[in-house]
Scaffold this active site. Structure first.
Site, PDB file in Angstrom:
ATOM      1  N   GLU A 160       0.811  -1.227   0.000  1.00  0.00           N
ATOM      2  CA  GLU A 160       0.000   0.000   0.000  1.00  0.00           C
ATOM      3  C   GLU A 160       0.847   1.282   0.000  1.00  0.00           C
ATOM      4  O   GLU A 160       0.662   2.180   0.815  1.00  0.00           O
ATOM      5  CB  GLU A 160      -0.952  -0.029   1.204  1.00  0.00           C
ATOM      6  CG  GLU A 160      -1.873  -1.227   1.188  1.00  0.00           C
ATOM      7  CD  GLU A 160      -2.742  -1.336   2.437  1.00  0.00           C
ATOM      8  OE1 GLU A 160      -2.774  -0.406   3.245  1.00  0.00           O
ATOM      9  OE2 GLU A 160      -3.383  -2.393   2.605  1.00  0.00           O
ATOM     10  N   GLU A 264      -1.970  -4.241 -18.810  1.00  0.00           N
ATOM     11  CA  GLU A 264      -0.784  -3.371 -18.765  1.00  0.00           C
ATOM     12  C   GLU A 264       0.217  -3.882 -17.723  1.00  0.00           C
ATOM     13  O   GLU A 264       1.430  -3.824 -17.926  1.00  0.00           O
ATOM     14  CB  GLU A 264      -1.197  -1.935 -18.450  1.00  0.00           C
ATOM     15  CG  GLU A 264      -1.942  -1.253 -19.591  1.00  0.00           C
ATOM     16  CD  GLU A 264      -1.993   0.261 -19.418  1.00  0.00           C
ATOM     17  OE1 GLU A 264      -3.053   0.756 -18.987  1.00  0.00           O
ATOM     18  OE2 GLU A 264      -0.975   0.920 -19.685  1.00  0.00           O
TER      19      GLU A 264
HETATM   20  O1  G3I Z   1      -5.892 -11.181  18.694  1.00  0.00           O
HETATM   21  C1  G3I Z   1      -5.255 -10.120  19.404  1.00  0.00           C
HETATM   22  C2  G3I Z   1      -5.822 -10.049  20.812  1.00  0.00           C
HETATM   23  O2  G3I Z   1      -5.494 -11.253  21.513  1.00  0.00           O
HETATM   24  C3  G3I Z   1      -5.211  -8.858  21.514  1.00  0.00           C
HETATM   25  O3  G3I Z   1      -5.802  -8.728  22.783  1.00  0.00           O
HETATM   26  C4  G3I Z   1      -5.453  -7.603  20.694  1.00  0.00           C
HETATM   27  C5  G3I Z   1      -4.767  -6.430  21.363  1.00  0.00           C
HETATM   28  O4  G3I Z   1      -4.547  -5.443  20.389  1.00  0.00           O
HETATM   29  O5  G3I Z   1      -4.907  -7.742  19.385  1.00  0.00           O
HETATM   30  C6  G3I Z   1      -5.526  -8.818  18.691  1.00  0.00           C
HETATM   31  O6  G3I Z   1      -4.899  -8.889  17.434  1.00  0.00           O
HETATM   32  C7  G3I Z   1      -5.429  -7.960  16.491  1.00  0.00           C
HETATM   33  C8  G3I Z   1      -5.720  -8.758  15.203  1.00  0.00           C
HETATM   34  O7  G3I Z   1      -6.101  -7.890  14.131  1.00  0.00           O
HETATM   35  C9  G3I Z   1      -6.807  -9.779  15.428  1.00  0.00           C
HETATM   36  O8  G3I Z   1      -8.003  -9.126  15.675  1.00  0.00           O
HETATM   37  C10 G3I Z   1      -4.357  -6.917  16.213  1.00  0.00           C
HETATM   38  O9  G3I Z   1      -4.221  -6.109  17.351  1.00  0.00           O
HETATM   39  C11 G3I Z   1      -4.799  -6.067  15.011  1.00  0.00           C
HETATM   40  O10 G3I Z   1      -3.742  -5.166  14.663  1.00  0.00           O
HETATM   41  C12 G3I Z   1      -5.059  -6.949  13.815  1.00  0.00           C
HETATM   42  O11 G3I Z   1      -5.523  -6.148  12.734  1.00  0.00           O
HETATM   43  C13 G3I Z   1      -5.155  -6.633  11.428  1.00  0.00           C
HETATM   44  C14 G3I Z   1      -4.847  -5.414  10.555  1.00  0.00           C
HETATM   45  O12 G3I Z   1      -4.532  -5.825   9.212  1.00  0.00           O
HETATM   46  C15 G3I Z   1      -3.636  -4.643  11.082  1.00  0.00           C
HETATM   47  O13 G3I Z   1      -2.514  -5.500  11.112  1.00  0.00           O
HETATM   48  C16 G3I Z   1      -6.339  -7.404  10.845  1.00  0.00           C
HETATM   49  O14 G3I Z   1      -6.540  -8.607  11.586  1.00  0.00           O
HETATM   50  C17 G3I Z   1      -6.048  -7.735   9.376  1.00  0.00           C
HETATM   51  O15 G3I Z   1      -7.197  -8.317   8.769  1.00  0.00           O
HETATM   52  C18 G3I Z   1      -5.672  -6.477   8.586  1.00  0.00           C
HETATM   53  O16 G3I Z   1      -5.272  -6.903   7.306  1.00  0.00           O
HETATM   54  C19 G3I Z   1      -4.965  -5.847   6.360  1.00  0.00           C
HETATM   55  C20 G3I Z   1      -3.762  -6.282   5.539  1.00  0.00           C
HETATM   56  O17 G3I Z   1      -2.661  -6.512   6.412  1.00  0.00           O
HETATM   57  C21 G3I Z   1      -3.430  -5.237   4.477  1.00  0.00           C
HETATM   58  N1  G3I Z   1      -4.587  -5.009   3.615  1.00  0.00           N
HETATM   59  C22 G3I Z   1      -5.798  -4.603   4.349  1.00  0.00           C
HETATM   60  C23 G3I Z   1      -6.151  -5.673   5.383  1.00  0.00           C
HETATM   61  C24 G3I Z   1      -7.441  -5.320   6.102  1.00  0.00           C
HETATM   62  O18 G3I Z   1      -7.260  -4.157   6.830  1.00  0.00           O
END
Ligand code: G3I
Length: 370
Positions: A160, A264
């Site tokens: 991105e 492309e």
């Molecule tokens: O599971 C833990 C939980 O145990 C903990 O208490 C909590 C505390 O912050 O975190 C939880 O993990 C979170 C995880 O999602 C599961 O819910 C992370 O904090 C959180 O950062 C994470 O977010 C992810 C996000 O990217 C940021 O990394 C999403 O799952 C994930 O689907 C999303 O994926 C992105 C791609 O990397 C890039 N493209 C877009 C896509 C969607 O946003």
């Protein structure tokens, strides 16, 4: 799964099987309806899903994953905030667990993502403001890519980097990397990743280029220009990663526009991977069945176009089951249990119309490896 679903799947499965002249059976009968990974393998494509180590503790989910998938990618546990929570103090436990799971089950393993404007630990954001950025970029890539050399088949090296709304002439996204190193951070990331594992497939990964929407043309243009420049500078980028977070309501697919853009990309000598496919269609105007059907039609239209270019090795959905989709996690307070119909399996691991769309796209794609 409610009665409505069972009825619609049974009818769909019955009609589908009749059209193939096979014994009428449920679409969940793996003897008739081959798993997605197996159908994709016939096209020399890895089909798989984003997972987390937590989800793999769910036996029902893990059983469905091992049936349907031939690859996995960490949804978030291979991002920098997970791998380097403190400067120089790496924590590879979660990624090692997923890598071992992939190895134990004969799954290909993707890496997501090395350089991103988000997903960084707080200490890095601070350091990037007042310390030389280059070693903060190169040391991390070397450490991680060398550790997983021969384990991770393909890396989303940069994620991105484009956002034409940020006002830069070249359409790049504002980030601490761009501020710290200028646009060369992108080339540098790919060069260091390639030196660290010459066999890894290196992917530039992005979104917002799939559908027709207000800024879609600007996003596609900036993405093409970025990749064109990288190829001209002989940067070791092998593929463009289409995230494919599809939005049929706000950003519908137009076959001509998408095909022209991907043509492309292919003409630059790049392969095209689908890296995060799911569907956001959380309109309260749609019934659950209408959402399922709309998602299925959108995915089929999208995959038919992508696979027609015959330069795809990986199709990954951003999750396998609606039980674990980021699109539903982030809508906990929604009125309906699932605000979108994002993935091929429902929350009970039953195959949805989207599953059939993906299966049909793999089965009918006039897809050959160049
Ligand atoms: O599971 C833990 C939980 O145990 C903990 O208490 C909590 C505390 O912050 O975190 C939880 O993990 C979170 C995880 O999602 C599961 O819910 C992370 O904090 C959180 O950062 C994470 O977010 C992810 C996000 O990217 C940021 O990394 C999403 O799952 C994930 O689907 C999303 O994926 C992105 C791609 O990397 C890039 N493209 C877009 C896509 C969607 O946003």
């Amino acid at each position: 799964m409610n009665r409505r679903d069972v009825l619609s799947y049974a009818i769909g499965g019955f009609l589908g099987s009749l059209s193939r002249g096979t014994q009428a059976t449920s679409p969940f009968d793996y003897s008739v309806f081959k798993p997605l990974g197996e159908l994709a393998r016939k096209r020399k494509i890895f089909y798989g899903a984003a997972v987390s180590s937590k989800q793999l503790k769910d036996p029902v989910f893990t059983s469905a994953l091992l049936k349907e998938c031939r690859c996995i990618v960490a949804e978030y546990e291979s991002k920098r905030y997970s791998l380097e929570p403190k400067q120089g103090q790496y924590d590879f436990s979660a990624m090692d667990y997923l890598a071992q799971f992939a190895r134990n089950n004969g799954l290909m393993f993707r890496g997501h993502t090395l350089v991103w404007y988000a997903g960084n630990p707080a200490w890095l954001d601070t350091m990037l403001i007042n310390r030389p950025a280059e070693p903060l970029l190169t040391n991390y890539i070397q450490t991680v890519v060398q550790r997983y050399a021969g384990v991770v088949r393909s890396w989303d090296v940069v994620n991105e980097a484009v956002n034409p709304l940020d006002g830069h002439q070249d359409g790049l996204r504002n980030s601490l990397w761009l501020s710290g190193l200028g646009r060369r951070y992108i080339d540098l990331a790919f060069q260091v990743a390639h030196e660290s594992d010459p066999k890894a497939q290196l992917v530039y990964n992005d979104y917002n280029t799939e559908g027709v929407w207000k800024h879609g043309d600007r996003w596609r243009y900036a993405t093409l220009k970025l990749l064109e420049g990288m190829k001209k500078r002989n940067v070791p980028v092998h593929s463009f990663g289409l995230q494919a977070h599809l939005e049929p309501i706000g950003k519908p697919i137009d076959e001509r526009v998408l095909y022209a853009f991907l043509r492309e990309i292919k003409d630059l000598g790049l392969r095209i991977q689908v890296t995060e496919m799911d569907v956001r269609n959380n309109s309260p105007l749609l019934t659950a069945q209408q959402r399922d059907q709309q998602a299925a039609e959108t995915v089929r239209k999208f995959l038919d176009i992508v696979l027609s270019l015959a330069v795809t090795d990986e199709v990954v959905t951003w999750g396998l089951s609606d039980r674990y989709s980021w699109l539903n996690k982030s809508n906990k307070n929604s009125t309906s249990e699932f605000v979108s119909s994002p993935l091929p399996l429902d929350a009970e691991m039953m195959r949805k119309p989207m599953w059939r769309s993906i299966a049909s796209a793999f089965s009918e794609a006039d897809h050959h490896i160049d």
